[in-house]
Scaffold this active site. Structure first.
Site, mmCIF file in Angstrom:
data_model
loop_
_atom_site.group_PDB
_atom_site.id
_atom_site.type_symbol
_atom_site.label_atom_id
_atom_site.label_comp_id
_atom_site.label_asym_id
_atom_site.label_seq_id
_atom_site.Cartn_x
_atom_site.Cartn_y
_atom_site.Cartn_z
ATOM 1 C CG HIS A 50 -20.756 0.427 -3.013
ATOM 2 N ND1 HIS A 50 -20.237 1.333 -2.106
ATOM 3 C CD2 HIS A 50 -20.902 1.118 -4.177
ATOM 4 C CE1 HIS A 50 -20.065 2.502 -2.705
ATOM 5 N NE2 HIS A 50 -20.463 2.389 -3.961
ATOM 6 C CG HIS A 52 -24.294 3.425 -7.364
ATOM 7 N ND1 HIS A 52 -24.785 4.398 -6.540
ATOM 8 C CD2 HIS A 52 -23.015 3.194 -6.965
ATOM 9 C CE1 HIS A 52 -23.842 4.773 -5.680
ATOM 10 N NE2 HIS A 52 -22.760 4.047 -5.919
ATOM 11 N N PRO A 130 -34.301 8.723 -4.333
ATOM 12 C CG PRO A 130 -34.764 10.650 -3.076
ATOM 13 C CD PRO A 130 -33.650 9.931 -3.800
ATOM 14 N N GLY A 199 -22.154 10.621 -4.597
ATOM 15 C CA GLY A 199 -22.083 11.667 -5.605
ATOM 16 C C GLY A 199 -20.686 12.234 -5.746
ATOM 17 C CG HIS A 226 -19.998 6.861 -2.009
ATOM 18 N ND1 HIS A 226 -21.186 6.265 -1.657
ATOM 19 C CD2 HIS A 226 -19.703 6.407 -3.272
ATOM 20 C CE1 HIS A 226 -21.607 5.500 -2.659
ATOM 21 N NE2 HIS A 226 -20.718 5.558 -3.641
ATOM 22 C CD GLU A 229 -16.016 7.822 -4.375
ATOM 23 O OE1 GLU A 229 -16.065 7.225 -5.471
ATOM 24 O OE2 GLU A 229 -16.977 8.479 -3.909
ATOM 25 C CG ASP A 306 -18.913 1.933 -7.574
ATOM 26 O OD1 ASP A 306 -19.973 2.383 -7.121
ATOM 27 O OD2 ASP A 306 -17.925 2.645 -7.837
ATOM 28 C CG ASP A 307 -21.595 2.647 -10.762
ATOM 29 O OD1 ASP A 307 -22.807 2.872 -10.628
ATOM 30 O OD2 ASP A 307 -20.703 3.225 -10.106
#
Length: 366
Positions: A50, A52, A130, A199, A226, A229, A306-307
């Site tokens: 996971h 990004h 994409p 998102g 996701h 959250e 994650d990030d």
């Protein structure tokens, strides 16, 4: 990978009351019972499921590409600090503005892959959209920039890391746009192994994107979503009922008894993002994270960044945080990493390669 094989691997992993309970307490203690150090976690072969792409960008590169823009620099300064989910979206929007050229995306993806490899990640599933137009060029150029960036990574060329892509359906997308994501993914099957719903979790509802997710599954793509959250427990239960291959976060699931029961009964693996969830205020601390309860229940999880740029972390750091806060031994930490490899969306030959990597590492590290 079969649920039974994951369960056998996870049978080694149970959290303890404190980190000291897994430490070697005497001269005769086995090294497998010792608490993992951060250095040990860096040596550990890791599987990142996971991550990004833009959120994992090298910070020095992002600051360089800001070109002194004061507003962008102010947003980027949120790195590693307590952030709301809304502030995270602003961070991502800023990154999209900055990475507005094909050469920027190529560089970003190359550096992201190399940084994960340098941290001991041997398999990476990188999440990306994409494609979008870059400086008026068609979105196919964006897609090719991502592929070229990965292919140009020295770590990939040396065979140190295997990379696959997961394409994102954003919760801001309508049904037609979501279906278009799946259509584009079909053109890049050599790299795209899954579809994710991600998102802003306050937008829309699962039913908008369900047809696209089902189309993706029918086309042979694996699904990850996701989930929970924000405290939308009814939608979270519908997500679990879809039986995706994995779920991301699920960080608030334990606050609702029925949602929590559905998750545990499903056996769907959870992508746990400790630093991310603490930084966004979803949980007060790593020690309070529901990953401890998931491990205690024998539920499959993977530890993810994650990030990593936004939350100032690494894969090794996430494994060390889990070990120290949940009292895992080296054996348990190792098996937790190996279990993640069984949850990967990799093709069979890659799964076999990962199995060999962990078998060889086991002999060296335990």
């Amino acid at each position: 990978m079969s649920d039974a094989r994951i369960a056998r691997t996870l049978s080694h992993v149970r959290p303890h009351r404190s980190s000291s309970s897994s430490s070697a307490s005497g001269a005769g203690a086995s090294s497998v019972d010792e608490a993992p150090t951060l250095a040990w976690c860096r040596r550990l072969p890791k599987v990142e499921l996971h991550a990004h792409s833009t959120g994992s960008a090298r910070v020095e590169t992002v600051l360089e590409l800001c070109k002194g823009n004061a507003d962008d620099l102010a947003v980027m300064d949120r790195r590693g600090k307590q952030s709301t989910l809304e502030e995270c979206w602003a961070w991502f929007a800023c990154l999209r503005r900055i990475c507005d050229r094909v050469e920027h995306m190529q560089r970003l993806c190359r550096e992201v892959v190399d940084d994960f490899a340098a941290d001991g990640v041997v398999y990476l599933e990188l999440r990306t959209g994409p494609g979008r137009e870059l400086q008026g060029r068609p979105r196919e150029d964006f897609q090719q920039a991502v592929l070229d960036g990965i292919a140009s990574s020295p770590a990939v060329q040396r065979g140190e890391i295997i990379v696959r892509l997961i394409y994102l359906i954003e919760r801001s997308d309508d049904a037609a746009r979501a279906m278009d994501v799946v259509t584009v993914a079909k053109r890049y099957r050599q790299m795209v192994v899954g579809i994710d719903l991600a998102g802003d979790p306050t937008l829309g509802d699962l039913e908008i994107w369900r047809p696209a997710l089902e189309e993706a599954r029918a086309a042979g793509f694996r699904l990850t979503i996701h989930c929970c959250e924000v405290p939308n427990y009814e939608e979270a239960q519908r997500m679990v009922a879809m039986r995706p291959d994995r779920l991301g976060h699920c960080v608030l699931m334990h606050h609702d008894e029925e949602a929590w029961r559905c998750l545990l009964e499903s056996g769907v693996p959870v992508e746990v993002c400790l630093s991310s969830n603490v930084a966004t205020g979803s949980v007060p601390s790593v020690a309070a994270h529901n990953a401890r309860a998931l491990l205690g229940a024998g539920h499959p999880i993977s530890l993810c960044t994650d990030d990593k740029a936004l939350f100032d972390t690494t894969s090794s750091q996430e494994h060390w945080l889990a070990a120290t806060n949940f009292g895992l031994s080296r054996r348990e930490g190792f098996e937790l990493s190996r279990a993640a490899s069984l949850q990967a969306f990799a093709e069979p030959e890659v799964a076999e390669r990962l199995a060999r990597i962990f078998q060889e590492a086991e002999a060296e590290m335990l």
